[in-house]
Design a protein around this motif. Structure first.
Motif, short mmCIF file in Angstrom:
data_model
loop_
_atom_site.label_atom_id
_atom_site.label_comp_id
_atom_site.label_asym_id
_atom_site.label_seq_id
_atom_site.Cartn_x
_atom_site.Cartn_y
_atom_site.Cartn_z
N ALA A 1 0.83 -1.22 0.00
CA ALA A 1 0.00 0.00 0.00
C ALA A 1 0.85 1.26 0.00
N LEU A 2 2.13 1.14 0.27
CA LEU A 2 3.11 2.24 0.38
C LEU A 2 2.78 3.15 1.56
N GLU A 3 3.81 3.64 2.18
CA GLU A 3 3.66 4.55 3.31
C GLU A 3 3.18 5.92 2.81
N PRO A 4 2.41 6.66 3.63
CA PRO A 4 1.95 8.00 3.21
C PRO A 4 3.10 8.91 2.78
N GLU A 20 3.68 10.93 -0.78
CA GLU A 20 3.94 12.38 -0.83
C GLU A 20 5.21 12.66 -1.63
N ALA A 21 6.24 11.83 -1.40
CA ALA A 21 7.49 12.03 -2.13
C ALA A 21 7.31 11.73 -3.61
N LEU A 22 6.58 10.67 -3.92
CA LEU A 22 6.36 10.30 -5.32
C LEU A 22 5.54 11.37 -6.06
N ALA A 23 4.62 12.01 -5.33
CA ALA A 23 3.82 13.07 -5.95
C ALA A 23 4.68 14.22 -6.44
N GLU A 24 5.84 14.41 -5.81
CA GLU A 24 6.77 15.46 -6.23
C GLU A 24 7.65 15.02 -7.39
N ILE A 34 0.93 7.49 -8.67
CA ILE A 34 1.77 7.31 -7.48
C ILE A 34 1.27 6.18 -6.61
N ASP A 35 0.04 5.72 -6.85
CA ASP A 35 -0.41 4.52 -6.14
C ASP A 35 0.26 3.32 -6.78
N PRO A 74 0.75 0.07 -8.60
CA PRO A 74 2.01 0.31 -9.30
C PRO A 74 2.28 1.81 -9.56
N VAL A 75 3.55 2.14 -9.45
CA VAL A 75 3.98 3.52 -9.67
C VAL A 75 4.36 3.67 -11.14
N ASP A 76 3.62 4.51 -11.85
CA ASP A 76 3.84 4.70 -13.29
C ASP A 76 4.55 6.03 -13.51
N ILE A 77 5.85 5.94 -13.79
CA ILE A 77 6.62 7.18 -14.01
C ILE A 77 6.52 7.63 -15.47
N THR A 78 5.84 6.85 -16.30
CA THR A 78 5.52 7.17 -17.69
C THR A 78 6.76 7.23 -18.58
N ALA A 79 6.52 7.40 -19.85
CA ALA A 79 7.62 7.49 -20.82
C ALA A 79 8.43 8.77 -20.67
N THR A 80 8.02 9.64 -19.73
CA THR A 80 8.80 10.86 -19.46
C THR A 80 10.22 10.51 -19.05
N VAL A 81 10.41 9.27 -18.58
CA VAL A 81 11.76 8.86 -18.17
C VAL A 81 12.73 8.96 -19.34
#
Length: 687
Positions: free
Chosen positions: A330-333, A337-341, A349-350, A352-359
């Motif tokens: 479930a990931l820690e709050p 918060e850090a992933l949202a940044e 950010i939930d 699975p974390v999808d960082i998208t093709a922006t990588v």
């Protein structure tokens, strides 16, 4: 050096039946030992040739300068007995019999095989085979084999940390060749053929003592010895087995309901699961598990975080997490918060974390998101999934993953969905970084589940004691069985035998006014089908019911009616003996037991917590916890009952089949309502 370890540590190898003739099987081991730079003494044995391939040859192994650590016997079947005699006379401790023509050919071959094994054992000689392709130890370049694998023009020969042991030589060395093709590095490959003396499991057990081994992989055809399995599991080395024969009908437990549900293959599944040994279904899966065994990073839990550049890969990964018995963290709050940044607004950010093709334009996304997941205490395993990334982009991702793995110590598996030509160096780079790589999320998660299976803490049960307590006789009746159950602290209904119609009236009154009456007839295991059970009997109806049941030819048991309001849940519980030992079976009971087939199996004795684990693994486990408005029942009492049953029967001699069906689990407590005992024929029980 032990007798078996000569397969990979031998400092002298005799090849009995050595030949210089091109294409001859007796030439191949000599070719390989010379070609790959074996440093020990090579001793060709051929009475007609003083020299073979420039190496001095000897008429017999008895004439070769000793000591001889390992003999490879490659003569026709009728000459093997003489070669074994010579090995015994020469003091050889281990011989690989490559020759065929033994038990695999029928009764006469089996007789010859038994004679040779008896002769060898009497002389202190252990046998690998017969009918096997031999063995290879990469570190010491011991090639006691004629496998065509090593005759190929270019064969990677870098010592690795994986050990492959297979009854089938062709399949074993074929799997080893596929492993090499996929960049895996076996360090030991052994075929054991007919397993006439030394078994594949014994070889695996010996390899488990080798410090450099990080993973043990086996292919078995015969039913494994449970004692050796327990020792192998206790070694602390991860083990995966491919056992053929899943479709065998199995299950020889006479008229037992639970025995019919516990086929041989299910019992083996339960045994391996209880011991923490992974069972795989095919060579591909074995090699996928091998890849994750190469890494020494181990998870401390089953919670997975998925980081991906593709929403589709993330969804597939999440599906696979659940399918393989893992848990999506479930990931820690603070992590969210850090992933949202970090993650673009159109990502996720939930987990699975999808960082998208922006990588592709911002490679730091991988580094920063991985740092967050590595620091999250709710994450035990990380799966990184990316698609169709090429060249430098893959290199940057690999570097980020490598840094994260080193930093956090958590296992990281990579699902790279894309052709190798997009990033030709990626497989090598990932392997060197210790990052297991798979082409799809499902395969990565299947390997992650195997890694957790061999890593999770477990208390291994003690080996069962041999049967010393007589237990009930073959004609034991339900009242006698219930007396034994009660003495073991297992709840049974209050009741007694009614000797007459008038006594039945008194007994019904004694148990509360409403009772269950049962016919007690030796040999009648399934009373309901025979009309031998009547529920809801009162003092008024007791005389008529007693007369009808007594007419079936036995006694009549009067018992209190349990759970008249129907708040409980019925279980079926049983124990029967198998080639692997006594097995406890439990599942949802009732008239649809065989139809629903919702049961679990465990070898006895049970380890602490195994009863609860078995119940929790049932498909209908939620019914016990209170589903669709039903009251929850006493799962703790049900689990305790399983342990008490296991303790009660563990000293009973082989051949029995105990059925407790149904066991009524109530909101408070669990009661055995019916008990029956059957026995297998002596020849079956002893198999």
């Amino acid at each position: 050096m032990s007798d078996i370890s000569a397969l990979w540590e031998a400092e002298s190898i005799a090849v009995i039946g050595a030949s210089e003739r091109p294409g001859a099987l007796g030439r191949k081991p000599l070719d390989y030992l010379l070609r790959y730079g074996y440093k020990g003494r090579i001793l060709p044995v051929n009475p007609r040739s003083p020299e073979i391939l420039g190496v001095p040859a000897y008429p017999s192994v008895k004439d070769a300068p000793g000591p001889v650590d390992l003999a490879l016997i490659m003569v026709s079947a009728e000459r093997v007995a003489g070669a074994v005699d010579d090995c015994v006379a020469a003091g050889v401790k281990l011989a690989v019999i490559a020759s065929s023509g033994f038990a695999e050919t029928g009764e006469e071959g089996a007789r010859l095989q038994d004679e040779i094994v008896a002769k060898a054992r009497a002389g202190g000689l252990r046998i690998i085979g017969p009918n096997c392709i031999g063995a290879v130890g990469y570190e010491n370049r011991v090639l006691a084999t004629f496998s065509p694998l090593f005759g190929a023009e270019s064969v990677p020969f870098e010592p690795g940390t994986l050990a492959f042991v297979s009854q089938s030589g062709a399949l074993g060395f074929g799997a080893a060749s596929l492993a090499l093709e996929r960049g895996l590095r076996p360090g030991w490959v052994v075929s054991t053929g007919n397993d006439a003396d030394v078994t594949a499991l014994e070889v695996l057990r010996e390899l488990a003592t080798v410090p450099e081994v990080t993973g043990l992989l086996g292919y078995l055809e015969d039913t494994p010895d449970i004692g050796t399995l327990r020792e192998l599991a206790g070694s602390g080395k991860p083990v995966a087995l491919l056992k053929s024969g899943r479709t065998e009908a199995g299950g020889r437990a006479a008229a037992s309901h639970t025995g019919a549900l516990a086929t041989d293959d299910r019992v083996l599944d339960a045994a391996l699961r209880g011991l923490g040994i992974v069972r795989v279904d095919d060579i591909d899966e074995l090699l996928d598990v091998a890849r994750v065994f190469e890494s020494e990073r181990r998870p401390t839990g089953n919670r997975v975080a998925v980081v991906t550049t593709s929403g589709g890969s993330g969804i597939l990964a999440a599906d696979a997490v659940e399918a393989h018995g893992l848990e999506l963290s479930a990931l820690e709050p603070r992590s969210k918060e850090a992933l949202a940044e970090i993650v673009p607004a159109f990502g996720a950010i939930d987990n699975p974390v999808d960082i998208t093709a922006t990588v592709l334009s911002d490679p730091s996304l991988f580094d920063r998101s991985l740092d967050v997941l590595i620091a999250d205490d709710t994450v035990d395993i990380i799966v990184a999934a990316f698609c169709v990334m090429a060249g430098p982009d893959v290199e940057k991702a690999v570097n980020a993953l490598s840094r994260a793995a080193e930093k956090g110590g958590k296992p990281i598996l990579v699902a790279r969905t894309g052709a190798d030509f997009l990033a030709p160096d990626a497989p090598r780079d990932l392997r060197e970084a210790g990052l297991p790589e798979y082409p799809t999320p499902a395969r990565a998660l299947r390997a992650a589940a195997a890694l957790w299976e061999v890593s999770r803490p477990r208390t291994l049960p003690d080996a069962p004691r041999p049967g010393t307590v007589p237990g009930p006789g073959t004609e034991a009746t339900e009242p006698e069985l219930k007396r034994l159950l009660a003495e073991a602290g297992i709840a049974v209904p209050k009741g007694r035998i009614a000797e007459s119609a008038e006594d039945a009236v008194r007994a019904v009154t004694e148990v509360g006014g409403t009772a269950v009456l049962k016919a007690v007839v030796p040999g009648l295991l399934h009373k309901t089908e025979a009309g031998g059970v009547e529920i809801g009997v009162t003092a008024d109806t007791a005389p008529e019911v007693h007369a009808r049941l007594a007419a079936l030819g036995g006694q009549v048991l009067v018992e209190e009616l349990i759970d008249e309001g129907g708040e409980g849940v019925e279980l079926i519980v049983g124990v029967h003996t198998t080639d692997l030992g006594p097995v406890l079976t439990a599942g949802l009971g009732g008239i649809f037991t065989e139809v629903l087939d919702d049961v679990g199996h465990r070898l006895l004795p049970l380890a602490p917590g195994e009863g609860a684990e078995l119940l929790a693994g049932l498909r209908g486990a939620r019914i016990l916890g209170g589903a669709r408005g039903r009251a929850a029942v006493d799962i703790e009492a049900a689990a305790e009952l399983l342990h008490k049953v296991g303790a009660l029967v563990q000293d009973w001699p082989a051949g029995f089949a105990l059925d407790l069906n149904p066991v009524r689990v109530l909101p408070k407590g669990a009661v055995v309502l019916d008990a029956a005992l059957g026995f297998e024929a002596p020849e079956e029980a002893g198999r």
